[in-house]
Design a protein around this motif. Structure first.
Motif, mmCIF file in Angstrom:
data_model
loop_
_atom_site.group_PDB
_atom_site.id
_atom_site.type_symbol
_atom_site.label_atom_id
_atom_site.label_comp_id
_atom_site.label_asym_id
_atom_site.label_seq_id
_atom_site.Cartn_x
_atom_site.Cartn_y
_atom_site.Cartn_z
ATOM 1 N N GLY A 184 -4.084 -9.752 -7.039
ATOM 2 C CA GLY A 184 -4.217 -8.397 -7.533
ATOM 3 C C GLY A 184 -5.639 -8.009 -7.852
ATOM 4 O O GLY A 184 -5.880 -7.023 -8.555
ATOM 5 N N THR A 233 0.830 -1.204 0.000
ATOM 6 C CA THR A 233 0.000 0.000 0.000
ATOM 7 C C THR A 233 0.859 1.246 0.000
ATOM 8 O O THR A 233 1.945 1.274 0.594
ATOM 9 C CB THR A 233 -0.936 0.025 1.221
ATOM 10 O OG1 THR A 233 -1.691 1.247 1.227
ATOM 11 C CG2 THR A 233 -0.166 -0.082 2.522
ATOM 12 N N CYS A 248 -1.877 -6.863 -3.584
ATOM 13 C CA CYS A 248 -1.214 -5.711 -4.184
ATOM 14 C C CYS A 248 -2.052 -5.219 -5.354
ATOM 15 O O CYS A 248 -3.002 -5.890 -5.789
ATOM 16 C CB CYS A 248 0.196 -6.070 -4.646
ATOM 17 S SG CYS A 248 0.264 -7.449 -5.806
ATOM 18 N N ALA A 249 -1.701 -4.039 -5.881
ATOM 19 C CA ALA A 249 -2.446 -3.496 -7.014
ATOM 20 C C ALA A 249 -2.121 -4.254 -8.293
ATOM 21 O O ALA A 249 -3.009 -4.536 -9.106
ATOM 22 C CB ALA A 249 -2.139 -2.006 -7.178
ATOM 23 N N ARG A 250 -0.835 -4.569 -8.485
ATOM 24 C CA ARG A 250 -0.393 -5.344 -9.640
ATOM 25 C C ARG A 250 0.860 -6.105 -9.250
ATOM 26 O O ARG A 250 1.568 -5.726 -8.305
ATOM 27 C CB ARG A 250 -0.085 -4.441 -10.845
ATOM 28 C CG ARG A 250 -1.316 -3.818 -11.506
ATOM 29 C CD ARG A 250 -0.918 -2.989 -12.719
ATOM 30 N NE ARG A 250 -0.289 -3.793 -13.762
ATOM 31 C CZ ARG A 250 -0.965 -4.502 -14.668
ATOM 32 N NH1 ARG A 250 -2.284 -4.530 -14.645
ATOM 33 N NH2 ARG A 250 -0.327 -5.179 -15.597
ATOM 34 N N ALA A 306 -7.412 -4.419 -6.105
ATOM 35 C CA ALA A 306 -6.736 -3.133 -6.257
ATOM 36 C C ALA A 306 -7.685 -1.991 -5.944
ATOM 37 O O ALA A 306 -8.845 -1.975 -6.373
ATOM 38 C CB ALA A 306 -6.198 -2.998 -7.681
ATOM 39 N N MET A 307 -7.201 -1.036 -5.145
ATOM 40 C CA MET A 307 -7.912 0.169 -4.731
ATOM 41 C C MET A 307 -9.040 -0.110 -3.733
ATOM 42 O O MET A 307 -9.801 0.796 -3.395
ATOM 43 C CB MET A 307 -8.465 0.943 -5.941
ATOM 44 C CG MET A 307 -7.395 1.353 -6.941
ATOM 45 S SD MET A 307 -5.971 2.187 -6.168
ATOM 46 C CE MET A 307 -6.749 3.650 -5.486
ATOM 47 N N ASN A 362 -3.123 -0.399 -2.916
ATOM 48 C CA ASN A 362 -2.925 0.518 -4.037
ATOM 49 C C ASN A 362 -1.486 0.620 -4.516
ATOM 50 O O ASN A 362 -1.110 1.607 -5.151
ATOM 51 C CB ASN A 362 -3.454 1.913 -3.682
ATOM 52 C CG ASN A 362 -2.768 2.501 -2.461
ATOM 53 O OD1 ASN A 362 -1.844 1.909 -1.900
ATOM 54 N ND2 ASN A 362 -3.222 3.678 -2.039
ATOM 55 N N GLN A 363 -0.669 -0.397 -4.237
ATOM 56 C CA GLN A 363 0.722 -0.321 -4.666
ATOM 57 C C GLN A 363 1.119 -1.548 -5.473
ATOM 58 O O GLN A 363 0.738 -2.680 -5.157
ATOM 59 C CB GLN A 363 1.660 -0.180 -3.467
ATOM 60 C CG GLN A 363 3.106 0.120 -3.845
ATOM 61 C CD GLN A 363 3.936 0.514 -2.650
ATOM 62 O OE1 GLN A 363 3.874 -0.113 -1.603
ATOM 63 N NE2 GLN A 363 4.733 1.581 -2.781
ATOM 64 N N HIS A 364 1.900 -1.316 -6.521
ATOM 65 C CA HIS A 364 2.489 -2.388 -7.328
ATOM 66 C C HIS A 364 3.524 -3.116 -6.472
ATOM 67 O O HIS A 364 4.290 -2.493 -5.737
ATOM 68 C CB HIS A 364 3.142 -1.781 -8.565
ATOM 69 C CG HIS A 364 3.530 -2.765 -9.618
ATOM 70 N ND1 HIS A 364 4.442 -3.763 -9.411
ATOM 71 C CD2 HIS A 364 3.120 -2.898 -10.910
ATOM 72 C CE1 HIS A 364 4.612 -4.473 -10.517
ATOM 73 N NE2 HIS A 364 3.804 -3.963 -11.446
#
Length: 503
Positions: free
Chosen positions: A468, A382, A448-450, A471-472, A389-391
């Motif tokens: 993933g 995050t 994680c987001a991606r 995300a968000m 929201n973090q890759h």
């Protein structure tokens, strides 16, 4: 596109009303368990170091104006010109009060999410009272809206309580590692008391007495007190539950048990003499044991004494004296913008609570939920805001959450090597992934987001399933949604625990 394995059965998420993200009640993450009064919750709601929820949204800065210290700690080696180590007692530059005031106002103009300015070293704030109080007075005169916070070992605290109260410092952290002089003398070999060094048991008795007296005086004057304790295996680990009970009796409202940092490269006495650090499991078990007596802080990052930004990030390098402008912008406009930004953050937080907060438990209607369902640890990447929201490639740390049928609880954080350093350059992938697997070995899921194909494959092979698909989403909602998916797939039977590394 991210690789996606066969989908697990999706179960609709039912949001329970009224409570926030853990199973221990309503209100702030530290108020849920014990029902803190509304006036205390109001004091900590914007303080990232005192409120688990606020640390997702608000920033802080530490001003390094206090170089001298009045006690010796076996876990400390102060460094005043170091940019590479991330631990307490380390700074890139020591500031004079006028420089610190200017820096604080500059940062406030650049980071409107900043709510707190603290002094935490690199020595002890109250071993440098002239510098500390001059800094606080200057900030208070220029910007009364900034919270002032102080960390101290407590040796000189009683004589300065009235000064702290007069300046409006209403958050103080005291580091208390022992209430037993025999144990204390093994951690603090000497104290500087009445212009002389006092060694061993006598010094430990003086330190403990002053800490307890200062704690009582602060509480009597309405100052919120957080107690920090360093967990040192074989020395004070079994004693800290008693410390927690005692400081709660004295009126402290929050206890932060931190792991010893004893890397020999740091040059501390413990590091050079082979004192080991606690394991993640030992730290978590001790925090759980103390929680019966005290509200526990689990989101501490053991920050540098010149840290700037959100917890989990450090932007201090961008605000070195050489990089900040000598002229401040229109500060009235700065305060107006800050108030707008922070009001918007509070409204988003309040709106989320009005909508029901996060999922805190499996609905009672889910009668198929077996009583033997085991907990699961999940790691989250995050950037803040309480969102997934973090890759994966940009994460320098992962937040760890424990999901159980009763709800979701934040457990702490794990630092990680940066996997990706830019669009064309990555670190040694095998080495970084191996380090991440070791850090997250007791987790079963990584949200994680991606995430790319290579790290996905390595983590999955290690028994850590990347995800993933949230995300968000708010972190606690995502954790509980995945937990329900695992439950529906029959993966949470206690019988399977023997083959699982998750605590």
């Amino acid at each position: 596109m991210d690789p996606k394995p066969d989908r697990i059965i999706q179960i609709p998420v039912t949001v329970q009303g009224g409570c926030a993200s853990t199973s221990s009640g309503c209100g702030d993450s530290h108020g849920r368990k014990s029902g803190l009064p509304a006036h205390i919750q109001a004091k900590i709601q914007d303080h990232p170091c005192y409120s688990e929820e606020a640390h997702h949204h608000f920033a802080r800065m530490h001003l390094a104006v206090a170089p001298a210290c009045n006690i010796q700690c076996h876990y400390c080696n102060r460094k005043y010109d170091c940019a590479n180590e991330s631990r307490p007692g380390v700074v890139s530059e020591v500031l004079k009060p006028a420089q610190a005031i200017h820096k604080a106002l500059t940062v406030a103009a650049s980071i409107p999410e900043m709510t707190v300015v603290g002094i935490a070293g690199p020595g002890d704030a109250l071993a440098n009272p002239t510098r500390t109080f001059a800094t606080f007075r200057g900030i208070r005169e220029q910007d009364p809206g900034i919270k002032l916070c102080l960390s101290t070992n407590g040796l000189s605290l009683p004589q300065h309580v009235d000064d702290l109260v007069a300046l409006g410092v209403d958050h103080v952290t005291i580091t208390i590692n022992s209430i037993d002089p025999e144990i204390g003398a093994r951690i603090h070999p000497w104290v500087l008391w009445e212009r002389r060094r006092v060694f061993g048991l006598e010094g430990a008795r003086i330190l403990i007495s002053q800490q307890q007296k200062g704690l009582e005086m602060l509480v009597e004057r309405g100052v919120l007190v957080k107690v920090n304790s360093v967990m040192i295996p074989g020395i004070n680990d079994h004693h800290l539950k008693e410390v927690s009970r005692r400081v709660k009796e004295k009126g402290a409202f929050l206890h932060n048990v931190m792991p010893l940092i004893s890397d020999p490269a740091h040059g501390t006495y413990f590091g050079l003499n082979g004192q080991r650090e606690p394991t993640e499991a030992e730290l978590s078990a001790l925090r759980d044991a103390c929680e019966g007596d005290m509200n526990m802080m689990r989101h501490c990052r053991q920050c540098r004494a010149d840290a700037v930004g959100m917890l989990g990030e450090d932007r201090s390098e961008a605000f070195s004296l050489a990089r900040i402008d000598q002229d401040l912008p229109d500060y009235e406009a700065v305060r107006e913008r800050r108030d707008q930004v922070q009001a918007a953050i509070r409204e988003r937080m309040a709106a989320r609570k009005r909508q029901g907060g996060t999922v805190t438990s499996i609905p009672s209607a889910a009668s198929a939920t077996p009583p033997s369902v085991r907990p699961v640890l999940m790691a989250v990447a995050t950037k803040g805001g309480g969102l997934v929201n973090q890759h994966f490639g940009y994460a320098r740390e992962f937040l760890i959450y424990k999901a159980t049928p009763d709800g979701v609880r934040f457990e702490g954080h794990r630092r990680a090597d940066l996997y990706c350093t830019g669009p064309e350059a990555c670190n040694d992938r095998a080495q970084v992934l191996a380090s991440t697997v070791r850090a997250l070995e007791d987790c079963e899921v990584l949200l994680c987001a991606r995430i790319g194909i290579e790290p996905w494959s390595v983590l999955e092979a290690a028994g850590i399933m990347p995800n993933g698909e949230h995300a968000m989403a708010p972190i606690e909602d995502a954790v509980m949604a995945v937990y329900r998916e695992m439950m529906a797939a029959g993966r949470l039977d206690m019988a399977a625990e023997e083959t699982t590394q998750c605590a």
